[in-house]
Design a protein around this motif. Structure first.
Motif, short mmCIF file in Angstrom:
data_model
loop_
_atom_site.label_atom_id
_atom_site.label_comp_id
_atom_site.label_asym_id
_atom_site.label_seq_id
_atom_site.Cartn_x
_atom_site.Cartn_y
_atom_site.Cartn_z
N GLY A 93 -8.45 8.42 -7.03
CA GLY A 93 -8.02 7.33 -7.90
C GLY A 93 -9.15 6.42 -8.30
O GLY A 93 -10.32 6.84 -8.35
N GLY A 94 -8.80 5.16 -8.58
CA GLY A 94 -9.78 4.17 -9.02
C GLY A 94 -10.36 3.39 -7.85
O GLY A 94 -10.16 3.72 -6.68
N GLY A 95 -11.05 2.31 -8.19
CA GLY A 95 -11.73 1.51 -7.18
C GLY A 95 -10.80 0.98 -6.12
O GLY A 95 -11.18 0.87 -4.95
N SER A 96 -9.57 0.65 -6.51
CA SER A 96 -8.65 0.08 -5.53
C SER A 96 -8.30 1.10 -4.45
O SER A 96 -8.22 0.76 -3.26
N VAL A 97 -8.08 2.33 -4.87
CA VAL A 97 -7.75 3.38 -3.89
C VAL A 97 -8.97 3.63 -2.99
O VAL A 97 -8.84 3.75 -1.76
N LEU A 98 -10.14 3.65 -3.60
CA LEU A 98 -11.34 3.90 -2.80
C LEU A 98 -11.58 2.75 -1.81
O LEU A 98 -11.85 2.98 -0.63
N ASP A 99 -11.48 1.53 -2.32
CA ASP A 99 -11.70 0.36 -1.44
C ASP A 99 -10.68 0.35 -0.30
O ASP A 99 -11.03 0.13 0.86
N GLY A 100 -9.43 0.59 -0.66
CA GLY A 100 -8.37 0.59 0.35
C GLY A 100 -8.65 1.65 1.41
O GLY A 100 -8.44 1.42 2.61
N THR A 101 -9.15 2.78 0.98
CA THR A 101 -9.41 3.88 1.91
C THR A 101 -10.57 3.53 2.85
O THR A 101 -10.56 3.88 4.03
N LYS A 102 -11.55 2.80 2.33
CA LYS A 102 -12.65 2.35 3.21
C LYS A 102 -12.09 1.44 4.31
O LYS A 102 -12.51 1.52 5.47
N PHE A 103 -11.16 0.58 3.91
CA PHE A 103 -10.56 -0.31 4.90
C PHE A 103 -9.77 0.49 5.94
O PHE A 103 -9.91 0.27 7.15
N ILE A 104 -8.98 1.44 5.48
CA ILE A 104 -8.20 2.28 6.41
C ILE A 104 -9.16 2.95 7.39
O ILE A 104 -8.93 2.97 8.61
#
Ligand code: NZQ
Ligand code: ZN
Length: 385
Positions: A93-104
Motif C-alpha cells: 500500500g501507501g505510506g500509511s500502511v508502510l508506517d503502520g507496519t513499521k510500528f507493528i
C-alpha cells in the motif's frame, strides 16, 4: 559539507513486473503477514499479483490500516502477529500502511506500553520483525527509510519515530501500480516529496554541491512530471519519474551532510492530528508561509532556489525571493492542492490549540537554527489562514 554516516540498506526492485522477484526476497519458510489499507490493493489487482508471486507461502492478512495509521488499529495487528507467530511482515500500500507496519514490527517486542515507542522517538527499540513492502503510492519515502508517523486517536496525537530496526529489507516499486491513484493522492504524493526535498535543501549553504544539485534535480523533476501525472495517469515514464523522485527525496541521500529544517512537517502534523487534513495538504498550507517568515535566515538558499529551480533571474534579491515563494504556491495550487487554511474551512481559531500541542511535545525550537519558537510558529500559522 558536514560530516555524515549514511547506510541505505533497503534493496530496491524498481520497474514493471518486479513483483516476480517477491518470493525470493522473503526468507523461505517464513510465516508472512500481509498488511494493507482500506482495500484499494484488492480493487486494483495488486493483491492478486502479490498472492500469485507468493504461491505456496504461509500467509495471513491484516487490512484496514487507515490513512494516518492509528495506534488503536495497529495494536490489533500486534495481537494477531503474536497469536499467529508471524515472522515476516509485508506491507502492500501507501505510506500509511508502510508506517503502520513499521510500528507493528517494533511493538510486537515491547514489554511496556508500545506508545512509548513514539514518546521516545524510537530510541528504545531494540529489535523488530523484518518487513518488506510493495509500494502503491509514491510520496513518503517510507519504503526505504526507517521513519514512521503514527496517530493516537484517543489523544489526537500524531508523532514520528525512527529506528534502524524498522528499515524495510526490500521495496518493490512498480510504477504501474500507481495508475489507479485518485488525482488527489497523486497530487498529495508529489507535494509531499517536494516538501521532503525542501526540508533538506532550503536551509543555509554548507557548500554541499552534490546534495544541492540532487535536490534541485528532484524538485525540477517533480515540477515537470507532477502535472503530467495528473493529465496522463497511465503514462509509465511519468509515473516512474515521480516514483523514483519520491524515494530519493527521503531515503537519506540528499539529507546527508547538510542542515535540515522539518518545521513545515511538525506544524503540518498538528493540522492533521486536529483537523484530519491529508498530510501533504498541511504541508502546502504551512510551507509558503514558513518560507516568507524565514526569508532572512534562508536568504541565500532562497535565492539559489529561485534561480536554479524556477529560473528567476530578474529583480532585486527580495523580489526574486517573493517570486520563488509565489511560484511554489502556484505549483501546489496547480496540482490541485490548496495552500490556505480557509480553503479547508479553517478560520485559524484552532491556532492556540495547535500551539499548545507543539508545546506539549517540546517542539518549541524548530528549524535548522532552532529559532522557530512558538511565537514564530504562531505567525506562520496565522499568515497561512
Ligand atoms: O487505504 P487504501 O484503500 O489502500 O487507499 C489509499 C488511501 O486511501 C489510497 N491508495 C494508495 N495507493 C493507491 C490508492 N488508491 C488507489 N490506487 C493506489 N495505487 O491512497 C490513500 C492515501 O494513502 P496513504 O498511505 O495514507 O498516503 P501516503 O502515502 O501519502 O502516506 C501518508 C502518511 O505517511 C506519513 C504521513 O504523516 C501520513 O500518515 N509520512 C511518513 C513519512 C515517513 N515514513 O518517512 C514521512 C512523511 O513526511 C509523512 O509524514
Ligand atoms: Zn511528508
Amino acid at each position: 559539507m558536514n560530516n555524515f554516516m549514511l547506510h541505505t540498506p533497503t534493496r530496491i526492485l524498481f520497474g514493471a513486473g518486479q513483483i516476480a522477484h517477491l518470493a525470493s526476497e522473503i526468507p523461505s519458510g517464513s510465516k508472512v503477514l500481509i498488511t494493507f489499507g482500506g482495500g484499494s490493493v484488492k480493487k486494483n489487482g495488486v493483491m492478486d499479483l502479490v498472492y500469485t508471486a507468493l504461491k505456496g507461502v504461509d500467509i495471513s492478512e491484516f487490512g484496514g490500516i487507515e490513512p494516518n495509521p492509528t495506534y488503536e488499529t495497529l495494536m490489533k495487528a500486534v495481537a494477531l502477529v503474536k497469536a499467529e507467530k508471524i515472522d515476516f511482515l509485508l506491507a502492500v500500500g501507501g505510506g500509511s500502511v508502510l508506517d503502520g507496519t513499521k510500528f507493528i514490527a517494533a511493538a510486537v517486542f515491547c514489554n511496556d506500553d508500545p506508545w512509548n515507542i513514539l514518546q521516545t522517538h524510537g530510541t528504545t527499540i531494540k529489535r523488530a520483525l523484518p518487513m518488506g513492502s510493495v509500494l502503491t503510492l509514491p510520496a513518503t519515502g517510507s519504503e526505504s527509510n526507517n521513519g514512521a508517523v503514527i496517530t493516537r486517536h484517543a489523544t489526537r496525537d500524531k508523532q514520528a519515530f525512527h529506528s534502524p530496526h524498522c528499515q524495510p529489507v526490500f521495496a518493490i516499486l512498480d510504477p504501474v501500480y500507481t495508475y489507479t491513484l485518485p488525482a488527489r493522492q497523486t497530487a498529495n504524493g508529489v507535494v509531499d516529496a517536494f516538501v521532503h526535498t525542501i526540508e533538506q535543501y532550503l536551509t543555509y549553504p554548507v557548500d554541499a554541491k552534490v546534495q544541492d544539485r540532487f535536490a534541485e534535480g528532484l524538485l525540477q523533476t517533480l515540477i515537470e512530471e507532477g502535472p503530467k501525472a495528473l493529465k496522463e495517469p497511465e503514462n509509465y515514464a511519468v509515473r516512474a519519474n515521480v516514483m523514483w523522485s519520491a524515494t530519493l527525496a527521503l531515503n537519506g541521500l540528499i539529507g546527508a551532510g547538510v542542515p535540515q529544517d522539518w518545521a513545515t512537517h511538525m506544524l503540518g502534523h498538528e493540522l492533521t492530528a486536529m483537523h484530519g487534513l491529508d498530510h501533504a495538504r498541511t504541508l502546502a498550507i504551512v510551507l509558503p508561509s514558513l518560507m516568507n517568515n524565514k526569508r532572512e535566515q534562508k536568504h541565500e538558499k532562497l535565492l539559489q532556489y529561485a534561480f536554479r529551480v524556477w529560473n528567476i533571474a530578474s529583480g532585486d534579491e527580495d523580489a526574486r525571493i517573493t517570486q520563488a515563494i509565489a511560484a511554489t504556491r502556484r505549483f501546489f495550487e496547480d496540482m490541485g492542492v490548496p495552500t490556505r487554511m480557509r480553503d479547508y474551512q479553517l478560520d485559524g481559531s484552532s491556532i492556540p490549540a495547535l500551539l499548545a500541542k507543539l508545546e506539549e511535545k517540546g517542539l518549541t525550537h524548530l528549524g535548522e537554527h532552532q529559532d522557530i519558537t512558538l511565537e514564530v510558529s504562531r505567525k506562520i500559522y496565522e499568515d497561512a489562514r
